[in-house]
Design a protein around this motif. Structure first.
Motif, PDB file in Angstrom:
ATOM      1  N   ILE A 191       0.819  -1.216   0.000  1.00 32.67           N
ATOM      2  CA  ILE A 191       0.000   0.000   0.000  1.00 32.67           C
ATOM      3  C   ILE A 191       0.856   1.271   0.000  1.00 32.67           C
ATOM      4  CG2 ILE A 191      -0.330   0.178   2.502  1.00 32.67           C
ATOM      5  CD1 ILE A 191      -3.292   0.957   1.793  1.00 32.67           C
ATOM      6  N   ARG A 192       1.974   1.251   0.676  1.00 33.47           N
ATOM      7  CA  ARG A 192       2.825   2.455   0.729  1.00 33.47           C
ATOM      8  C   ARG A 192       3.365   2.817  -0.652  1.00 33.47           C
ATOM      9  NH1 ARG A 192       3.483   4.463   5.738  1.00 33.47           N
ATOM     10  NH2 ARG A 192       3.075   3.061   7.455  1.00 33.47           N
ATOM     11  N   GLU A 193       3.614   1.823  -1.476  1.00 37.87           N
ATOM     12  CA  GLU A 193       4.100   2.095  -2.830  1.00 37.87           C
ATOM     13  C   GLU A 193       2.993   2.654  -3.726  1.00 37.87           C
ATOM     14  OE1 GLU A 193       4.734  -0.995  -1.316  1.00 37.87           O
ATOM     15  OE2 GLU A 193       6.726  -0.305  -0.675  1.00 37.87           O
ATOM     16  N   ARG A 194       1.733   2.371  -3.385  1.00 31.23           N
ATOM     17  CA  ARG A 194       0.609   2.848  -4.196  1.00 31.23           C
ATOM     18  C   ARG A 194       0.095   4.216  -3.752  1.00 31.23           C
ATOM     19  NH1 ARG A 194      -1.200  -2.237  -2.886  1.00 31.23           N
ATOM     20  NH2 ARG A 194      -3.003  -1.389  -1.805  1.00 31.23           N
ATOM     21  N   CYS A 195       0.619   4.734  -2.645  1.00 26.68           N
ATOM     22  CA  CYS A 195       0.097   5.982  -2.084  1.00 26.68           C
ATOM     23  C   CYS A 195       1.122   7.104  -2.190  1.00 26.68           C
ATOM     24  CB  CYS A 195      -0.256   5.792  -0.612  1.00 26.68           C
ATOM     25  SG  CYS A 195      -1.583   4.619  -0.340  1.00 26.68           S
ATOM     26  N   VAL A 196       0.640   8.301  -2.496  1.00 25.98           N
ATOM     27  CA  VAL A 196       1.493   9.486  -2.469  1.00 25.98           C
ATOM     28  C   VAL A 196       1.865   9.793  -1.026  1.00 25.98           C
ATOM     29  CG1 VAL A 196       1.584  11.960  -2.977  1.00 25.98           C
ATOM     30  CG2 VAL A 196       0.474  10.390  -4.584  1.00 25.98           C
ATOM     31  N   GLU A 197       0.890   9.681  -0.141  1.00 25.39           N
ATOM     32  CA  GLU A 197       1.105   9.849   1.296  1.00 25.39           C
ATOM     33  C   GLU A 197       0.666   8.560   1.975  1.00 25.39           C
ATOM     34  OE1 GLU A 197      -0.835  13.301   2.870  1.00 25.39           O
ATOM     35  OE2 GLU A 197      -0.232  14.527   1.179  1.00 25.39           O
ATOM     36  N   PRO A 198       1.382   8.131   3.012  1.00 28.29           N
ATOM     37  CA  PRO A 198       0.980   6.887   3.681  1.00 28.29           C
ATOM     38  C   PRO A 198      -0.383   7.039   4.358  1.00 28.29           C
ATOM     39  CG  PRO A 198       2.774   7.960   4.870  1.00 28.29           C
ATOM     40  CD  PRO A 198       2.560   8.733   3.612  1.00 28.29           C
TER      41      PRO A 198
END
Length: 89
Positions: free
Chosen positions: A64-71
């Motif tokens: 999920i962190r790789e898919r998000c601009v912000e965590p």
């Protein structure tokens, strides 16, 4: 990336529909800027949720962190008002 998030979330809802876990209410919104908002309510006294136990939710969380601009930033909330949105008046 946001379309992939939407696909993963859709899989979570499909699994929820099949499993129908008790004591869980979950809603996900995708805003026009592709921000996602997830609202989770659990009836368990200890706040435990069956959501993290679902394989589809684990797949959603994976990477999920790789898919998000912000965590993601989990926060508590209190309903201030509700008119037919949450199924209760």
């Amino acid at each position: 990336m946001t379309d992939r998030n939407a696909e993963l979330v859709a899989a979570v809802f499909a699994e929820l529909k099949a499993a129908q876990p008790e004591g869980l209410r979950y809603m996900s919104l995708r805003l026009e800027d592709d921000t996602f908002i997830h609202v989770v309510e659990t009836a368990a006294d200890d706040g435990a949720s069956p959501l993290p136990k679902l394989p589809a939710f684990a797949a959603f969380q994976n990477g999920i962190r790789e898919r998000c601009v912000e965590p993601p930033l989990p926060k508590g909330a209190t309903v201030v008002g509700n008119y037919r949105m949450l199924g209760e008046n």
